[in-house]
Design a protein around this motif. Sequence first.
Motif, mmCIF file in Angstrom:
data_model
loop_
_atom_site.group_PDB
_atom_site.id
_atom_site.type_symbol
_atom_site.label_atom_id
_atom_site.label_comp_id
_atom_site.label_asym_id
_atom_site.label_seq_id
_atom_site.Cartn_x
_atom_site.Cartn_y
_atom_site.Cartn_z
ATOM 1 N N ARG A 64 0.798 -1.193 0.072
ATOM 2 C CA ARG A 64 -0.137 0.223 0.119
ATOM 3 C C ARG A 64 0.942 1.277 0.213
ATOM 4 N N GLY A 65 1.999 1.305 0.364
ATOM 5 C CA GLY A 65 3.011 2.423 0.926
ATOM 6 C C GLY A 65 4.204 2.820 -0.118
ATOM 7 N N VAL A 66 4.209 3.752 -0.514
ATOM 8 C CA VAL A 66 5.332 4.272 -1.744
ATOM 9 C C VAL A 66 6.680 4.872 -0.679
ATOM 10 N N HIS A 67 6.662 4.990 0.307
ATOM 11 C CA HIS A 67 7.621 5.085 1.175
ATOM 12 C C HIS A 67 8.636 3.859 1.170
ATOM 13 N N TYR A 68 9.155 4.219 1.976
ATOM 14 C CA TYR A 68 10.525 3.098 1.962
ATOM 15 C C TYR A 68 10.319 1.996 2.588
#
Length: 415
Positions: A64-68
């Motif tokens: 779900r996330g685009v963070h590292y």
Amino acid sequence: MMTDQKTLPVYDVERIRADFPILATQVRGKPLVYFDNAASSQKPRQVLDVERAVYETSYANVHRGVHYLSEKATSAYEAARETVRAWLNAASEREIVFTRGTTEGLNLVAYTWGRANLKPGDEILITHLEHHSNIVPWQIVAEQTGARLMVVPVTDTGEVDQDAFDRMIAGGRVKIMAVAHVSNALGTILPLQRMIDAAHAAGAIAVIDGAQALPHMRVDVRALDADFYAVSSHKAYGPTGFGVLYGKLPLLEAMPPWQGGGDMIETVSFEKTTYAPPPAKFEAGTPHIVGAIAFAAALDYLAAVGVEAVAAHEHDLTVYAHERLREINRLKIVGEAREKAGVVSFAIDGIHPHDIGTILDQQGIAVRTGHHCTQPLMARFGLPATARASFGMYNTRAEVDALVDGLRKVVKFMG
């Protein structure tokens, strides 16, 4: 019974034991002898370290996330799917559905494929060897669809009655054959290839409970031509609460989802929802992220030791245990199939299995006592329960000797 092996591959069991911290445990002042592997195996340091590292350095929700951190966790999570695919020799990662364990995998097939395809008069074929998790879901679905549950009997040695199986599978009504690869209660290795071929010839699908096979032998779902194959991580040196269902992709694509929620959808509106393709269609909600990654580490560890070497070592222990246990007065081994994995069930005349387990525990020896979630099988042998010693890659002949010494004390104490 099994044929003894005169030579075994080089196998450094002491080095392997050093990788399992819990084996240094003292139980009631005695060294731990852990013979309850069919219930759940212990975990090597390599798996424990992976679990800790994920939580400490790279944990986040996946997909779900685009963070590292999310991207790192997602990469490791999906890499685990590829590890499992390769281990089972599945054709595609899309055929690898992550579950909570074998039980959930079998229920998934029963409640999706079963409900969608069974009708009154159809038959579901199982054997008398099955674990409750490969009985109860089919009973429920049979009640819901009007299908009938048929049970193949077993012989006095704990093997499938092949003549009865041939008659029952050829009756023309079987739509699902659901059988264990290895009996958890007796260790019997079923003639799976023959049974799957016969099921397909009769127009049935083959659903396999592989929980007791995965840690002990090479499993190739394509060579077997299994339609579904369910396994649990915790039986194979990985964490609890995680498992895998392999399913042939055309079957998975045709099946409806069985749970709804996040991550298994393409679009949601109040008017209509469209579902993601397999395996996501069957993986609703936040998954056991660390479980998947740690299970892959467990499979990597098993591969490094060599599953064939593990199988040979456990075979030697099983043959040796049969030989030594026959020395015990009034002890009867329950299930002496010609092909067995590392399980020995036994009873001692006049002594309840729970008393056997309790006295052995005082000596640091962990065995399982009870019906092993196979109450119909216990009834078949006229027993309320058995004591069961089940072996893993780290067990030794010296531990078998300790079990025999412990049982001598049981007989002496109980009279």
